[in-house]
Design a protein around this motif. Structure first.
Motif, PDB file in Angstrom:
ATOM      1  N   PRO A  29     -36.928 -14.821 -27.243  1.00 43.97           N
ATOM      2  CA  PRO A  29     -36.352 -15.772 -26.277  1.00 43.97           C
ATOM      3  C   PRO A  29     -34.959 -16.253 -26.671  1.00 43.97           C
ATOM      4  O   PRO A  29     -34.095 -16.414 -25.803  1.00 43.97           O
ATOM      5  CB  PRO A  29     -37.357 -16.927 -26.287  1.00 43.97           C
ATOM      6  CG  PRO A  29     -38.636 -16.291 -26.669  1.00 43.97           C
ATOM      7  CD  PRO A  29     -38.280 -15.215 -27.653  1.00 43.97           C
ATOM      8  N   MET A  33     -31.530 -15.491 -24.555  1.00 45.15           N
ATOM      9  CA  MET A  33     -30.614 -16.535 -24.107  1.00 45.15           C
ATOM     10  C   MET A  33     -29.173 -16.179 -24.496  1.00 45.15           C
ATOM     11  O   MET A  33     -28.263 -16.246 -23.667  1.00 45.15           O
ATOM     12  CB  MET A  33     -31.037 -17.856 -24.737  1.00 45.15           C
ATOM     13  CG  MET A  33     -30.104 -19.010 -24.540  1.00 45.15           C
ATOM     14  SD  MET A  33     -30.730 -20.470 -25.386  1.00 45.15           S
ATOM     15  CE  MET A  33     -30.234 -20.122 -27.062  1.00 45.15           C
ATOM     16  N   ILE A 232     -28.247 -30.460 -20.761  1.00 43.55           N
ATOM     17  CA  ILE A 232     -29.236 -29.412 -20.493  1.00 43.55           C
ATOM     18  C   ILE A 232     -30.257 -29.895 -19.470  1.00 43.55           C
ATOM     19  O   ILE A 232     -30.576 -29.188 -18.518  1.00 43.55           O
ATOM     20  CB  ILE A 232     -29.964 -29.000 -21.795  1.00 43.55           C
ATOM     21  CG1 ILE A 232     -28.985 -28.560 -22.877  1.00 43.55           C
ATOM     22  CG2 ILE A 232     -30.995 -27.919 -21.517  1.00 43.55           C
ATOM     23  CD1 ILE A 232     -28.312 -27.258 -22.633  1.00 43.55           C
ATOM     24  N   ASN A 235     -29.186 -29.827 -15.917  1.00 42.03           N
ATOM     25  CA  ASN A 235     -29.034 -28.506 -15.295  1.00 42.03           C
ATOM     26  C   ASN A 235     -30.317 -27.711 -15.353  1.00 42.03           C
ATOM     27  O   ASN A 235     -30.317 -26.510 -15.509  1.00 42.03           O
ATOM     28  CB  ASN A 235     -27.938 -27.718 -15.989  1.00 42.03           C
ATOM     29  CG  ASN A 235     -26.592 -28.310 -15.714  1.00 42.03           C
ATOM     30  OD1 ASN A 235     -26.057 -28.160 -14.638  1.00 42.03           O
ATOM     31  ND2 ASN A 235     -26.073 -29.041 -16.680  1.00 42.03           N
ATOM     32  N   ARG A 236     -31.441 -28.447 -15.241  1.00 43.57           N
ATOM     33  CA  ARG A 236     -32.687 -27.753 -15.535  1.00 43.57           C
ATOM     34  C   ARG A 236     -33.186 -26.886 -14.403  1.00 43.57           C
ATOM     35  O   ARG A 236     -34.040 -26.048 -14.574  1.00 43.57           O
ATOM     36  CB  ARG A 236     -33.739 -28.757 -15.906  1.00 43.57           C
ATOM     37  CG  ARG A 236     -34.082 -29.624 -14.735  1.00 43.57           C
ATOM     38  CD  ARG A 236     -34.979 -30.719 -15.128  1.00 43.57           C
ATOM     39  NE  ARG A 236     -34.798 -31.769 -14.159  1.00 43.57           N
ATOM     40  CZ  ARG A 236     -34.812 -33.042 -14.451  1.00 43.57           C
ATOM     41  NH1 ARG A 236     -34.975 -33.420 -15.679  1.00 43.57           N
ATOM     42  NH2 ARG A 236     -34.653 -33.933 -13.518  1.00 43.57           N
ATOM     43  N   LEU A 246     -25.685 -21.220 -17.738  1.00 45.35           N
ATOM     44  CA  LEU A 246     -26.655 -22.075 -18.420  1.00 45.35           C
ATOM     45  C   LEU A 246     -26.969 -21.527 -19.815  1.00 45.35           C
ATOM     46  O   LEU A 246     -27.093 -22.278 -20.781  1.00 45.35           O
ATOM     47  CB  LEU A 246     -27.929 -22.155 -17.587  1.00 45.35           C
ATOM     48  CG  LEU A 246     -28.933 -23.206 -18.036  1.00 45.35           C
ATOM     49  CD1 LEU A 246     -28.349 -24.600 -17.863  1.00 45.35           C
ATOM     50  CD2 LEU A 246     -30.220 -23.071 -17.252  1.00 45.35           C
ATOM     51  N   SER A 250     -26.486 -23.422 -23.294  1.00 43.48           N
ATOM     52  CA  SER A 250     -27.633 -23.572 -24.193  1.00 43.48           C
ATOM     53  C   SER A 250     -27.340 -22.971 -25.555  1.00 43.48           C
ATOM     54  O   SER A 250     -27.663 -23.564 -26.595  1.00 43.48           O
ATOM     55  CB  SER A 250     -28.864 -22.896 -23.594  1.00 43.48           C
ATOM     56  OG  SER A 250     -29.143 -23.421 -22.333  1.00 43.48           O
ATOM     57  N   VAL A 254     -27.537 -25.036 -29.083  1.00 40.60           N
ATOM     58  CA  VAL A 254     -28.511 -24.856 -30.166  1.00 40.60           C
ATOM     59  C   VAL A 254     -28.002 -23.970 -31.299  1.00 40.60           C
ATOM     60  O   VAL A 254     -28.537 -24.038 -32.403  1.00 40.60           O
ATOM     61  CB  VAL A 254     -29.862 -24.282 -29.661  1.00 40.60           C
ATOM     62  CG1 VAL A 254     -30.486 -25.197 -28.647  1.00 40.60           C
ATOM     63  CG2 VAL A 254     -29.717 -22.880 -29.123  1.00 40.60           C
TER      64      VAL A 254
ATOM     65  N   VAL B 124     -33.722 -27.292 -24.149  1.00 43.73           N
ATOM     66  CA  VAL B 124     -33.320 -25.895 -23.980  1.00 43.73           C
ATOM     67  C   VAL B 124     -34.557 -25.004 -23.948  1.00 43.73           C
ATOM     68  O   VAL B 124     -34.686 -24.102 -23.111  1.00 43.73           O
ATOM     69  CB  VAL B 124     -32.381 -25.443 -25.120  1.00 43.73           C
ATOM     70  CG1 VAL B 124     -32.200 -23.935 -25.108  1.00 43.73           C
ATOM     71  CG2 VAL B 124     -31.038 -26.132 -25.000  1.00 43.73           C
ATOM     72  N   VAL B 127     -36.138 -25.297 -20.439  1.00 45.48           N
ATOM     73  CA  VAL B 127     -35.326 -24.683 -19.384  1.00 45.48           C
ATOM     74  C   VAL B 127     -35.333 -23.159 -19.518  1.00 45.48           C
ATOM     75  O   VAL B 127     -35.501 -22.421 -18.550  1.00 45.48           O
ATOM     76  CB  VAL B 127     -33.875 -25.216 -19.446  1.00 45.48           C
ATOM     77  CG1 VAL B 127     -32.976 -24.418 -18.531  1.00 45.48           C
ATOM     78  CG2 VAL B 127     -33.832 -26.680 -19.054  1.00 45.48           C
ATOM     79  N   LEU B 128     -35.203 -22.695 -20.754  1.00 43.31           N
ATOM     80  CA  LEU B 128     -35.165 -21.257 -21.034  1.00 43.31           C
ATOM     81  C   LEU B 128     -36.484 -20.589 -20.635  1.00 43.31           C
ATOM     82  O   LEU B 128     -36.501 -19.577 -19.934  1.00 43.31           O
ATOM     83  CB  LEU B 128     -34.889 -21.070 -22.519  1.00 43.31           C
ATOM     84  CG  LEU B 128     -35.007 -19.684 -23.132  1.00 43.31           C
ATOM     85  CD1 LEU B 128     -33.858 -18.828 -22.644  1.00 43.31           C
ATOM     86  CD2 LEU B 128     -34.970 -19.765 -24.648  1.00 43.31           C
ATOM     87  N   TRP B 129     -37.597 -21.163 -21.081  1.00 42.32           N
ATOM     88  CA  TRP B 129     -38.892 -20.521 -20.825  1.00 42.32           C
ATOM     89  C   TRP B 129     -39.242 -20.527 -19.344  1.00 42.32           C
ATOM     90  O   TRP B 129     -39.636 -19.505 -18.802  1.00 42.32           O
ATOM     91  CB  TRP B 129     -39.996 -21.214 -21.631  1.00 42.32           C
ATOM     92  CG  TRP B 129     -40.126 -20.628 -22.988  1.00 42.32           C
ATOM     93  CD1 TRP B 129     -39.412 -20.968 -24.090  1.00 42.32           C
ATOM     94  CD2 TRP B 129     -40.999 -19.559 -23.386  1.00 42.32           C
ATOM     95  NE1 TRP B 129     -39.792 -20.192 -25.151  1.00 42.32           N
ATOM     96  CE2 TRP B 129     -40.768 -19.329 -24.749  1.00 42.32           C
ATOM     97  CE3 TRP B 129     -41.960 -18.800 -22.716  1.00 42.32           C
ATOM     98  CZ2 TRP B 129     -41.460 -18.352 -25.466  1.00 42.32           C
ATOM     99  CZ3 TRP B 129     -42.649 -17.834 -23.429  1.00 42.32           C
ATOM    100  CH2 TRP B 129     -42.401 -17.607 -24.785  1.00 42.32           C
TER     101      TRP B 129
END
Lengths: 278, 313
Positions: A29, A33, A232, A235-236, A246, A250, A254, B124, B127-129
């Motif tokens: 994941p 990203m 974040i 902008n979900r 996005l 992100s 991170v 994050v 939102v990512l998942w």
């Protein structure tokens, strides 16, 4: 001590391959990203362009325009740095006192401090908002975010420092006392240099927690002191339109912290477990 | 001699700060939970300010327990989510820690890859998942299911095997935003984030395991499973307790994940329910908050008993 290798030749291949596979799945994941952040928003949602696309830096270059990234990032840096510093300023003397001059109540105090971490944030959020908005007038200020970040991490900071200080032989501090060093001198010239690694990793971990904190920072800020977590969260629900952008934001949020985490992974364990796991 | 007074003085700021941090908002919550207090009421404008004359006694608690919807759903869901995550992270964490405990090429890199999710910001993570991985249309979930369907469809044209594959159903990707599935999305993403934490702790603990004892067990003919059950598992008892404790503290107050996945649609926990009440009914929100404190305390007492004993040695 030399250990005998009992693994069969099948096992010698199979287990490492399994470990690698699972590690790659876990990391996927994050990789995805970062990978998506180099696609345009249009490419990011096309299944046929999963791996073949023209990489672009556009998302990173546009970050300021689309998301005002730098303001949020600056706020994150300011609040995390000051909150960490404050937590250390309050935490080092406290941990010093508890490690080298424990009283009958020291253990209870430590456990109580930990229990403040168990107070559900949601239960006290509204009063905090009310107080800071109506009476103190500090809502949405750096000051408030710094204080709150410091307080929610203070139990863990003291806990970690206590663990590190405990490992320093008492005699060294006592020898200092004999030589007539002041308490402040003991902390500054003996304790901190000896426990430097511990203090540094405590600071690092506290910084990571401050940086990642979402619940309080999102709810106690609107614009002025809002951090990357807020950006974040805001902008979900991009409904697939802005996956590229996005992802870039992100990644920028991170990336530094994940790398920091790699460096302090070993110390993290000791601090987080009260030294109970060695 | 200031020998004893000074140390006490040094820990005072920390104690006072944490005491204030705990007591001030908590006593306000307690106060609000006993009065009528709403943010918007045209009919009863006097209720929009906190005041003792709006005293309601246990009315808010009664309302939350018996009249408002979702309280019990939220309690059940809180416990369901926390316990599922705990079981998943401990079991997965144990397995993975055992796996990376042996030496093999690239072990350092494997460890770094495995641990990374722990440092990702929760916002994050969610939102990512939910958007890029679990989404049935745009996420990898949909793409993967599509690829499987296509492969199966291709295999149907095969001479002999085709008959077999034509029996396979066409798969539908699961939507994780639905009422009955969103809790699973939260469990998946949090498990992804916190399994690394369990791995990290168990791995460190495994390194201090007594190798000689293990050798002896092997010579005595103990198989891998009984070595694990009788030597490794007892050795890991304390780290497991610590992982359970720290994770319970963090997961009882999950919020961002729930909000981002489903906006509480069929998947509320206590913090989320409080958040919903806070949009208007502060009295009810505060009463729910007190329930959340009670729940956290029950869990905390239980957990501190479990690890508290040997916390200081």
């Amino acid at each position: 001590m030399a250990t005998i290798d009992h693994t069969s030749s099948f096992g010698r291949i199979f287990w490492p391959v399994l470990a690698w596979t699972i590690a790659l799945i876990f990391f996927f994941p994050i990789f995805w990203m970062v990978f998506t952040s180099f696609k345009t928003d249009a490419d990011a949602v096309k299944p046929e362009f999963l791996f073949s696309f023209t990489p672009t830096l556009e998302n990173y270059l546009n970050m300021t325009e689309n998301y005002d990234y730098w303001r949020f990032a600056t706020n994150s840096v300011i609040t995390s740095v000051f909150a960490t510093a404050l937590a250390l300023i309050v935490g080092v003397p406290a941990a010093y006192a508890m490690a080298f001059n424990p009283s009958r109540h020291t253990k209870d105090i430590l456990v109580w401090m930990l229990s403040t971490k168990m107070l559900p944030a949601a239960a006290v959020l509204y009063p905090m908002t009310y107080l800071t908005k109506n009476f103190l007038g500090v809502f949405d200020t750096h000051f408030l975010v710094i204080i709150v970040l410091c307080l929610i991490n203070l139990p863990i900071v003291i806990w970690m420092l206590f663990t590190y200080f405990k490992e320093i032989p008492k005699e060294i501090i006592e020898a200092g006392k004999m030589d007539g060093v002041s308490t402040w001198g003991e902390i500054k010239d003996i304790l901190i240099p000896l426990a430097w690694g511990g203090v540094a990793s405590t600071a690092l971990l506290c910084f990571i927690f401050c940086w990642n904190e979402a619940y309080w920072t999102v709810r106690l800020t609107t614009t002025e002191a809002a951090t990357l977590s807020k950006l974040i969260e805001g902008n979900r629900a991009p409904e697939g339109l802005f996956f590229g952008r996005l992802s870039a934001v992100s990644t920028a949020a991170v990336g530094p912290i994940v790398v920091l985490g790699w460096f302090c992974q070993k110390q993290l364990v000791r601090g987080l477990t009260f030294g109970a796991v060695k | 001699m200031s020998d004893r007074r000074l140390p006490r003085l040094l820990q005072t700021p920390a104690v006072i700060l944490l005491l204030l941090w705990m007591l001030v908002p908590l006593s306000m919550t307690l106060y609000f939970s006993f009065i009528r207090y709403v943010l918007n009421s045209l009919r009863r404008p006097e209720w929009t300010q906190p005041s003792l004359s709006n005293w309601r006694g246990f009315g808010n608690y009664e309302y939350v327990l018996f009249k408002a919807k979702d309280f019990w759903l939220a309690v059940e869901n809180s416990l369901f989510i926390v316990s599922s995550i705990l079981v998943a992270t401990v079991v997965l964490g144990l397995a993975l820690a055992m796996l990376v405990n042996r030496t093999f090429p690239g072990r350092g890199i494997v460890r770094v890859l495995l641990i990374s999710p722990f440092f990702v910001m929760p916002a994050v993570n969610a939102v990512l998942w939910i958007n890029m991985i679990l989404d049935p249309v745009l996420g990898l979930n949909g793409i993967a299911v599509g690829a499987i369907n296509e492969t199966v469809a291709g295999l149907r044209d095969f001479p002999v095997l085709g008959a077999f594959f034509s029996l396979w159903p066409v798969l539908e990707p699961i939507s994780f935003r639905g009422t009955d599935t969103s809790a699973y999305a939260v469990i998946i993403m949090v498990t992804w984030q916190w399994t690394p934490f369990a791995v990290l702790i168990f791995m460190t603990s495994l390194q201090s395991e007594d190798e000689q004892q293990k050798e002896a067990a092997i010579l005595d003919g103990a198989n891998a499973w009984s070595r694990f059950r009788n030597l490794t598992l007892p050795h890991l008892a304390r780290p497991i307790a610590i992982v359970v404790m720290i994770q319970s503290i963090f997961h009882l107050s999950l919020y961002a994940e729930i909000e981002i996945v489903s906006r509480g649609n069929g998947n509320k926990n206590l913090p989320y329910l409080i958040g919903e009440f806070t949009s208007n009914n502060i009295g009810a929100a505060s009463a729910t908050g007190i329930f959340a404190v009670i729940l956290a305390n029950i869990v905390a007492i239980f957990l501190l008993r479990m690890v508290g004993k040997n916390l200081m040695d």
